[in-house]
Scaffold this motif. Structure first.
Motif, PDB file in Angstrom:
ATOM      1  N   SER A 155       5.379  53.543  27.396  1.00 19.59           N
ATOM      2  CA  SER A 155       5.418  53.273  28.798  1.00 19.59           C
ATOM      3  C   SER A 155       4.234  54.412  29.446  1.00 19.59           C
ATOM      4  CB  SER A 155       6.693  53.722  29.267  1.00 19.59           C
ATOM      5  OG  SER A 155       7.120  55.295  29.067  1.00 19.59           O
ATOM      6  N   THR A 156       3.766  54.190  30.613  1.00 19.50           N
ATOM      7  CA  THR A 156       3.093  54.720  31.439  1.00 19.50           C
ATOM      8  C   THR A 156       3.594  55.323  32.459  1.00 19.50           C
ATOM      9  OG1 THR A 156       1.797  53.009  32.857  1.00 19.50           O
ATOM     10  CG2 THR A 156       0.826  53.482  30.378  1.00 19.50           C
ATOM     11  N   ALA A 157       2.767  55.954  33.401  1.00 20.79           N
ATOM     12  CA  ALA A 157       3.466  56.618  34.764  1.00 20.79           C
ATOM     13  C   ALA A 157       3.656  55.413  35.679  1.00 20.79           C
ATOM     14  CB  ALA A 157       2.305  57.416  35.344  1.00 20.79           C
ATOM     15  N   ALA A 158       3.185  54.326  35.631  1.00 18.54           N
ATOM     16  CA  ALA A 158       3.371  53.232  36.258  1.00 18.54           C
ATOM     17  C   ALA A 158       4.835  52.562  36.413  1.00 18.54           C
ATOM     18  CB  ALA A 158       2.329  52.071  36.150  1.00 18.54           C
ATOM     19  N   THR A 159       5.507  53.054  35.488  1.00 17.79           N
ATOM     20  CA  THR A 159       6.823  52.523  35.269  1.00 17.79           C
ATOM     21  C   THR A 159       7.842  53.576  35.875  1.00 17.79           C
ATOM     22  OG1 THR A 159       7.354  53.729  32.998  1.00 17.79           O
ATOM     23  CG2 THR A 159       6.399  51.545  32.833  1.00 17.79           C
ATOM     24  N   GLU A 160       7.424  54.599  36.460  1.00 18.87           N
ATOM     25  CA  GLU A 160       8.093  55.658  36.867  1.00 18.87           C
ATOM     26  C   GLU A 160       9.351  55.454  37.883  1.00 18.87           C
ATOM     27  OE1 GLU A 160       7.659  60.093  39.181  1.00 18.87           O
ATOM     28  OE2 GLU A 160       5.959  59.052  38.114  1.00 18.87           O
ATOM     29  N   SER A 161      10.451  55.735  37.576  1.00 21.11           N
ATOM     30  CA  SER A 161      11.494  55.666  38.468  1.00 21.11           C
ATOM     31  C   SER A 161      11.404  56.357  39.767  1.00 21.11           C
ATOM     32  CB  SER A 161      12.955  55.837  37.719  1.00 21.11           C
ATOM     33  OG  SER A 161      13.934  56.232  38.817  1.00 21.11           O
TER      34      SER A 161
ATOM     35  N   HIS B 170      11.599  52.645  35.927  1.00 28.94           N
ATOM     36  CA  HIS B 170      12.265  51.739  36.861  1.00 28.94           C
ATOM     37  C   HIS B 170      12.759  50.249  35.991  1.00 28.94           C
ATOM     38  CE1 HIS B 170      12.158  48.461  40.081  1.00 28.94           C
ATOM     39  NE2 HIS B 170      12.235  49.464  40.913  1.00 28.94           N
ATOM     40  N   GLY B 171      13.638  49.934  36.628  1.00 30.09           N
ATOM     41  CA  GLY B 171      14.157  48.524  35.782  1.00 30.09           C
ATOM     42  C   GLY B 171      13.139  47.220  35.867  1.00 30.09           C
ATOM     43  N   GLY B 172      12.252  47.214  36.626  1.00 30.66           N
ATOM     44  CA  GLY B 172      11.178  46.178  36.524  1.00 30.66           C
ATOM     45  C   GLY B 172      10.444  45.921  35.481  1.00 30.66           C
ATOM     46  N   PRO B 173       9.828  46.909  35.254  1.00 35.90           N
ATOM     47  CA  PRO B 173       8.874  46.801  34.011  1.00 35.90           C
ATOM     48  C   PRO B 173       9.559  46.669  32.580  1.00 35.90           C
ATOM     49  CG  PRO B 173       7.950  48.560  35.375  1.00 35.90           C
ATOM     50  CD  PRO B 173       9.468  48.186  35.912  1.00 35.90           C
ATOM     51  N   PRO B 174      10.600  47.269  32.448  1.00 35.55           N
ATOM     52  CA  PRO B 174      11.244  46.707  30.878  1.00 35.55           C
ATOM     53  C   PRO B 174      12.009  45.482  30.941  1.00 35.55           C
ATOM     54  CG  PRO B 174      11.976  49.013  31.755  1.00 35.55           C
ATOM     55  CD  PRO B 174      11.194  48.462  32.908  1.00 35.55           C
ATOM     56  N   ALA B 175      12.296  44.924  32.435  1.00 34.30           N
ATOM     57  CA  ALA B 175      12.913  43.676  32.361  1.00 34.30           C
ATOM     58  C   ALA B 175      11.761  42.578  32.039  1.00 34.30           C
ATOM     59  CB  ALA B 175      13.204  43.324  33.805  1.00 34.30           C
ATOM     60  N   ALA B 176      10.423  42.864  32.679  1.00 32.90           N
ATOM     61  CA  ALA B 176       9.320  42.292  32.409  1.00 32.90           C
ATOM     62  C   ALA B 176       8.719  42.254  30.829  1.00 32.90           C
ATOM     63  CB  ALA B 176       8.324  42.697  33.370  1.00 32.90           C
ATOM     64  N   LEU B 177       9.083  43.237  30.186  1.00 34.56           N
ATOM     65  CA  LEU B 177       8.529  43.369  28.949  1.00 34.56           C
ATOM     66  C   LEU B 177       9.624  42.744  28.106  1.00 34.56           C
ATOM     67  CD1 LEU B 177       6.214  44.983  27.316  1.00 34.56           C
ATOM     68  CD2 LEU B 177       8.059  46.611  26.790  1.00 34.56           C
TER      69      LEU B 177
ATOM     70  N   ILE C 153      16.579  54.551  31.380  1.00 33.41           N
ATOM     71  CA  ILE C 153      15.599  53.977  30.128  1.00 33.41           C
ATOM     72  C   ILE C 153      14.519  54.984  30.415  1.00 33.41           C
ATOM     73  CG2 ILE C 153      13.966  52.132  29.966  1.00 33.41           C
ATOM     74  CD1 ILE C 153      15.560  50.493  31.886  1.00 33.41           C
ATOM     75  N   PRO C 154      14.508  55.961  29.006  1.00 34.70           N
ATOM     76  CA  PRO C 154      13.755  56.937  29.199  1.00 34.70           C
ATOM     77  C   PRO C 154      12.055  56.629  29.092  1.00 34.70           C
ATOM     78  CG  PRO C 154      14.688  56.799  27.051  1.00 34.70           C
ATOM     79  CD  PRO C 154      15.209  55.833  28.056  1.00 34.70           C
ATOM     80  N   GLN C 155      11.223  57.553  29.347  1.00 32.29           N
ATOM     81  CA  GLN C 155       9.602  57.150  29.106  1.00 32.29           C
ATOM     82  C   GLN C 155       9.503  57.382  27.702  1.00 32.29           C
ATOM     83  OE1 GLN C 155       7.482  56.361  31.493  1.00 32.29           O
ATOM     84  NE2 GLN C 155       8.641  56.766  33.271  1.00 32.29           N
ATOM     85  N   GLY C 156       8.500  56.911  27.451  1.00 29.19           N
ATOM     86  CA  GLY C 156       7.853  56.988  26.127  1.00 29.19           C
ATOM     87  C   GLY C 156       7.964  55.635  25.105  1.00 29.19           C
ATOM     88  N   THR C 157       8.079  55.690  24.074  1.00 29.42           N
ATOM     89  CA  THR C 157       7.839  54.451  23.130  1.00 29.42           C
ATOM     90  C   THR C 157       9.113  53.740  23.127  1.00 29.42           C
ATOM     91  OG1 THR C 157       6.103  55.797  21.841  1.00 29.42           O
ATOM     92  CG2 THR C 157       7.180  53.710  20.890  1.00 29.42           C
TER      93      THR C 157
ATOM     94  N   LEU D  78       6.756  38.207  38.286  1.00 24.24           N
ATOM     95  CA  LEU D  78       8.087  37.911  38.940  1.00 24.24           C
ATOM     96  C   LEU D  78       9.146  38.861  38.630  1.00 24.24           C
ATOM     97  CD1 LEU D  78       9.892  34.813  39.909  1.00 24.24           C
ATOM     98  CD2 LEU D  78      11.230  36.581  39.233  1.00 24.24           C
ATOM     99  N   MET D  79       9.456  39.261  37.046  1.00 25.18           N
ATOM    100  CA  MET D  79      10.402  40.148  36.893  1.00 25.18           C
ATOM    101  C   MET D  79      10.161  41.553  37.107  1.00 25.18           C
ATOM    102  SD  MET D  79      12.958  38.157  35.417  1.00 25.18           S
ATOM    103  CE  MET D  79      13.661  39.334  34.799  1.00 25.18           C
ATOM    104  N   VAL D  80       8.885  42.093  37.211  1.00 25.99           N
ATOM    105  CA  VAL D  80       8.336  43.159  37.669  1.00 25.99           C
ATOM    106  C   VAL D  80       9.047  43.695  38.927  1.00 25.99           C
ATOM    107  CG1 VAL D  80       6.531  44.846  37.986  1.00 25.99           C
ATOM    108  CG2 VAL D  80       6.313  43.299  36.117  1.00 25.99           C
TER     109      VAL D  80
END
Length: 268
Positions: free
Chosen positions: A17-23, A31-38, A65-69, A189-191
């Motif tokens: 994950s990168t800083a763009a996913t940050e809650s 944030h829940g959006g990027p993992p949902a899209a992944l 959802i923790p940052q990291g791999t 859309l999922m993001v």
């Protein structure tokens, strides 16, 4: 921009994950959006070339959802050529963090007529100052990875609240989901889908928690334009439960429906 993508691939099934996913509430969480899209991406990849599309996907957030791999595993629960049920699990730090179940249905261009009432979205407003999330640091990553243009309602009074109480926000995903790889229309859309709860909140973030343990999306079709309109509203009951729901539109009309259960409680 907080990063040039939401994730970087570090293995066949592993992503960083990168800083763009940050809650907005915790810089060490996503944030829940990027993992949902992944997860959506992994499911789409599992049926690539088979003429199957996600018609309904339900996600369960099993904790922060923790940052990291993170790693994703996909399994088929109900095989089928026309209708199939698939499960995907995203694990972080050795534990499941998000689970998804998706019904896939076959599709074929021109197979059926379009029915239902035509839905015409409001015009896309011109550029707006990007709204801060009340109570969150101004630099929170997910917020800067999305461009927001409000038609009604919204964070920090960005636009007047409509008489029907619906927040209408055009949103555009500004970075790819995975660095150097294409992002599908449904993944975009999922993001944004998990933002339904946040943009439609009617109680102040400084005093109240709105915790969505899950996210459900039913998609008639993926969006055909980069800008998507989220028409979101939410309500809560005196017992501390609630619902956030939304319609997702693009320039051509209706694409999908979003629903989230809510735990509503005072902070502190």
């Amino acid at each position: 921009m907080p990063a040039t993508s939401f994730y970087e691939r570090v293995g066949a099934r592993a992503f960083l994950s990168t800083a763009a996913t940050e809650s907005p509430w915790d810089a060490q969480a996503q944030h829940g959006g990027p993992p949902a899209a992944l997860l959506t991406r992994a499911i789409e990849d599992s049926v690539a070339g088979e003429g199957l599309a996600i018609g309904k996907i339900d996600l369960d957030f099993l904790g922060p959802i923790p940052q990291g791999t993170c790693e994703i595993e996909v399994t088929t629960l109900r095989p089928g050529r026309r209708v199939r049920l698939v499960q995907a699990v995203l694990s972080c730090e050795g534990r499941p963090a998000v689970g998804a179940r998706a019904w896939l249905v076959s599709y074929d261009a021109g197979r059926a007529p379009r029915t239902g009432a035509e839905v015409v979205p409001p015009a896309l407003p011109g550029p707006q100052p990007q709204p801060p999330m009340p109570g969150a640091a101004p630099e929170w990553g997910y917020g800067r990875a999305i461009e927001w243009r409000y038609v009604s309602g919204g964070l920090s009074g960005q636009a007047p609240v409509a008489a029907d109480g619906v927040t209408r926000a055009w949103m555009r995903v500004r970075v790819p989901l995975v660095a150097g790889e294409p992002t599908s229309d449904l993944q975009r859309l999922m993001v944004i889908a998990d933002s339904a709860n946040g943009v439609s909140a009617r109680l102040p973030f400084s005093d109240w928690l709105f915790i969505p343990p899950g996210l459900g999306v039913t998609a008639g079709r993926p969006p055909s334009s980069e800008w998507m309109l989220l028409e979101a509203s939410s309500w809560s009951e005196t017992r501390g439960t609630g619902v956030a729901h939304a319609r997702v539109l693009d320039s051509e009309g209706l694409c999908a429906f979003v629903a989230q259960p809510l735990l509503v409680a005072p902070r502190g």
